[in-house]
Design a protein around this motif. Structure first.
Motif, short mmCIF file in Angstrom:
data_model
loop_
_atom_site.label_atom_id
_atom_site.label_comp_id
_atom_site.label_asym_id
_atom_site.label_seq_id
_atom_site.Cartn_x
_atom_site.Cartn_y
_atom_site.Cartn_z
N LYS A 294 0.84 -1.19 0.00
CA LYS A 294 0.00 0.00 0.00
C LYS A 294 0.88 1.24 0.00
N ILE A 295 0.66 2.11 -0.96
CA ILE A 295 1.50 3.30 -1.12
C ILE A 295 0.92 4.46 -0.31
N HIS A 296 1.70 4.92 0.66
CA HIS A 296 1.29 6.06 1.49
C HIS A 296 1.90 7.36 1.00
N ASP A 297 3.14 7.25 0.46
CA ASP A 297 3.85 8.43 -0.04
C ASP A 297 4.41 8.09 -1.42
N PRO A 298 3.79 8.59 -2.49
CA PRO A 298 4.22 8.24 -3.86
C PRO A 298 5.66 8.66 -4.17
N THR A 299 6.22 9.54 -3.38
CA THR A 299 7.60 9.98 -3.65
C THR A 299 8.63 9.09 -2.96
N GLN A 300 8.18 8.24 -2.05
CA GLN A 300 9.11 7.39 -1.30
C GLN A 300 9.51 6.17 -2.12
N LYS A 301 10.80 5.92 -2.23
CA LYS A 301 11.30 4.73 -2.92
C LYS A 301 11.42 3.59 -1.92
N LEU A 302 11.03 2.39 -2.35
CA LEU A 302 10.92 1.25 -1.47
C LEU A 302 11.97 0.19 -1.78
N PRO A 303 12.46 -0.52 -0.74
CA PRO A 303 13.39 -1.62 -1.00
C PRO A 303 12.74 -2.67 -1.88
N LEU A 304 13.57 -3.41 -2.61
CA LEU A 304 13.06 -4.42 -3.54
C LEU A 304 13.58 -5.79 -3.14
N LEU A 305 12.67 -6.74 -2.99
CA LEU A 305 13.01 -8.12 -2.69
C LEU A 305 12.85 -8.97 -3.94
N PHE A 306 13.92 -9.61 -4.36
CA PHE A 306 13.85 -10.58 -5.46
C PHE A 306 13.73 -11.95 -4.82
N TYR A 307 12.52 -12.54 -4.89
CA TYR A 307 12.23 -13.77 -4.15
C TYR A 307 12.26 -14.99 -5.07
N ILE A 308 12.86 -16.07 -4.56
CA ILE A 308 13.00 -17.31 -5.34
C ILE A 308 12.38 -18.45 -4.54
N HIS A 309 11.29 -19.00 -5.05
CA HIS A 309 10.56 -20.04 -4.31
C HIS A 309 11.35 -21.34 -4.25
N GLY A 310 11.01 -22.16 -3.25
CA GLY A 310 11.58 -23.49 -3.14
C GLY A 310 10.74 -24.51 -3.88
N GLY A 311 11.02 -25.79 -3.60
CA GLY A 311 10.28 -26.86 -4.26
C GLY A 311 11.17 -27.89 -4.92
N GLY A 312 12.41 -28.01 -4.43
CA GLY A 312 13.28 -29.07 -4.93
C GLY A 312 13.62 -28.98 -6.39
N PHE A 313 13.54 -27.79 -6.98
CA PHE A 313 13.90 -27.54 -8.39
C PHE A 313 12.95 -28.26 -9.36
N CYS A 314 11.86 -28.85 -8.83
CA CYS A 314 10.98 -29.62 -9.72
C CYS A 314 9.49 -29.38 -9.49
N PHE A 315 9.13 -28.63 -8.46
CA PHE A 315 7.71 -28.29 -8.29
C PHE A 315 7.61 -26.98 -7.54
N GLU A 316 6.37 -26.57 -7.26
CA GLU A 316 6.02 -25.27 -6.67
C GLU A 316 6.16 -24.14 -7.70
N SER A 317 5.69 -22.96 -7.28
CA SER A 317 5.55 -21.86 -8.24
C SER A 317 5.44 -20.53 -7.50
N ALA A 318 5.90 -19.48 -8.17
CA ALA A 318 5.66 -18.13 -7.66
C ALA A 318 4.16 -17.83 -7.63
N PHE A 319 3.38 -18.61 -8.38
CA PHE A 319 1.95 -18.37 -8.51
C PHE A 319 1.11 -19.31 -7.63
N SER A 320 1.76 -20.12 -6.81
CA SER A 320 1.00 -21.04 -5.94
C SER A 320 0.44 -20.28 -4.75
N PRO A 321 -0.62 -20.79 -4.13
CA PRO A 321 -1.17 -20.12 -2.94
C PRO A 321 -0.14 -19.95 -1.83
N LEU A 322 0.70 -20.99 -1.62
CA LEU A 322 1.71 -20.92 -0.56
C LEU A 322 2.62 -19.71 -0.74
#
Length: 300
Positions: free
Chosen positions: A63-91
């Motif tokens: 939620k943006i409270h101050d449009p001029t404020q720059k926010l930290p960025l997290l580059f997230y990499i899901h787990g799943g044993g390199f063979c399942f799961e997804s950035a789009f899964s509910p978890l």
């Protein structure tokens, strides 16, 4: 008529391989569309990073409270044993959304190629391509307006759990080795990380036909890679009952004595198992993990 050979050639933790070459995974992956959370105010949307190979991501905006404020960025990499799961899964959708709300940060959750359709090292290369795509916005003229408008490219964090933590490490090594113009990777967060030195090594070697054996640097990072980590600080989460607890401790000790000049801290949750925070997101220790993750991002 096609005959199938139901004799099993290999049996691993997450899949089995039949003698006719078929791969049968033990788990399936559910996917949900992006959505806006009316309670937290976190918005999400999906973006295409590459069509060949197919790489996409889900972006989360708090939620943006101050449009001029720059926010930290997290580059997230899901787990799943390199063979399942997804950035789009509910978890992972729910977990990353909670991190974004708590840390007041933007997140780019990468959807990388999975074995067997795309054997390892696709996961590493796709994630690197995703991080390069993030960096392409540093001049505020990239393809994604949320990144152009709100991201602080001097406060970028790479994080993930299990296999995603392993990939996070390799990205940090690559940033430290060859650089990534336009962004500053401040920290790396490894949640219950997977590294070599256990029974699952042979599963990873099978998924990566071009592997370098049990000493492959992606599987068992050498000191010369650890010392190159391209960030200022690292946070490692352990779970007491996690089968990966030992290799995570090994990584922590090797990092401390490698000569790397950054700072590393650890947090262990007693009585908990691997990725417990995904399975029990409403428990006190899961809240503690999210809070620590967020404070690490925001700590000067």
């Amino acid at each position: 008529m096609v005959l199938t050979n139901n004799e099993i050639a290999h049996e691993f933790r997450f899949f089995r391989v039949y003698k006719d070459g078929r791969v049968e995974k033990n788990l399936s992956t559910q996917k949900i569309p992006p959505s806006d959370d009316p309670i937290s105010g976190v918005q999400s949307k999906d973006v295409v990073i590459s069509t060949e190979p197919s790489i996409s991501a889900r972006i989360f905006l708090p939620k943006i409270h101050d449009p001029t404020q720059k926010l930290p960025l997290l580059f997230y990499i899901h787990g799943g044993g390199f063979c399942f799961e997804s950035a789009f899964s509910p978890l992972y959708h729910n977990h990353v959304s909670s991190l974004v709300a708590k840390a007041n940060a933007i997140a780019v959750s990468i959807e990388y190629g999975l074995f067997p359709e795309r054997p390892v090292p696709a996961c590493y290369e796709d994630s690197w391509a995703g991080l390069q795509w993030v960096a392409s916005h540093a001049n505020r003229n990239g393809l994604e307006s949320w990144l152009n408008d709100y991201a602080d490219f001097n406060r970028v964090f790479i994080g993930g759990d299990s296999g995603g933590a392993n990939i996070s490490h390799t990205l940090a090594v690559r940033v430290g080795s060859i650089g990534l113009p336009g962004i500053k990777v401040v920290g790396v967060i490894l949640v219950h990380p997977f590294f070599g030195g256990m029974e699952d090594d042979h599963m990873w070697l099978y998924m990566c036909p071009t592997n370098g054996g049990l000493e492959d640097p992606r599987l068992k990072p050498p000191a010369e890679d650890l010392v190159k980590l391209g960030c200022d600080k690292v946070l490692i989460f352990f779970a007491e009952k996690d089968h990966l607890r030992g290799v995570g401790e090994w990584y922590y000790q090797e990092l401390k004595k490698s000569g790397w000049v950054g700072s590393v801290e650890v947090l262990e949750h007693e009585g908990e198992d691997h990725v417990f925070h995904l399975m029990k997101p409403d428990c006190d220790k899961a809240f503690d993990l999210v809070n620590k993750f967020a404070s690490f991002i925001n700590k000067e």
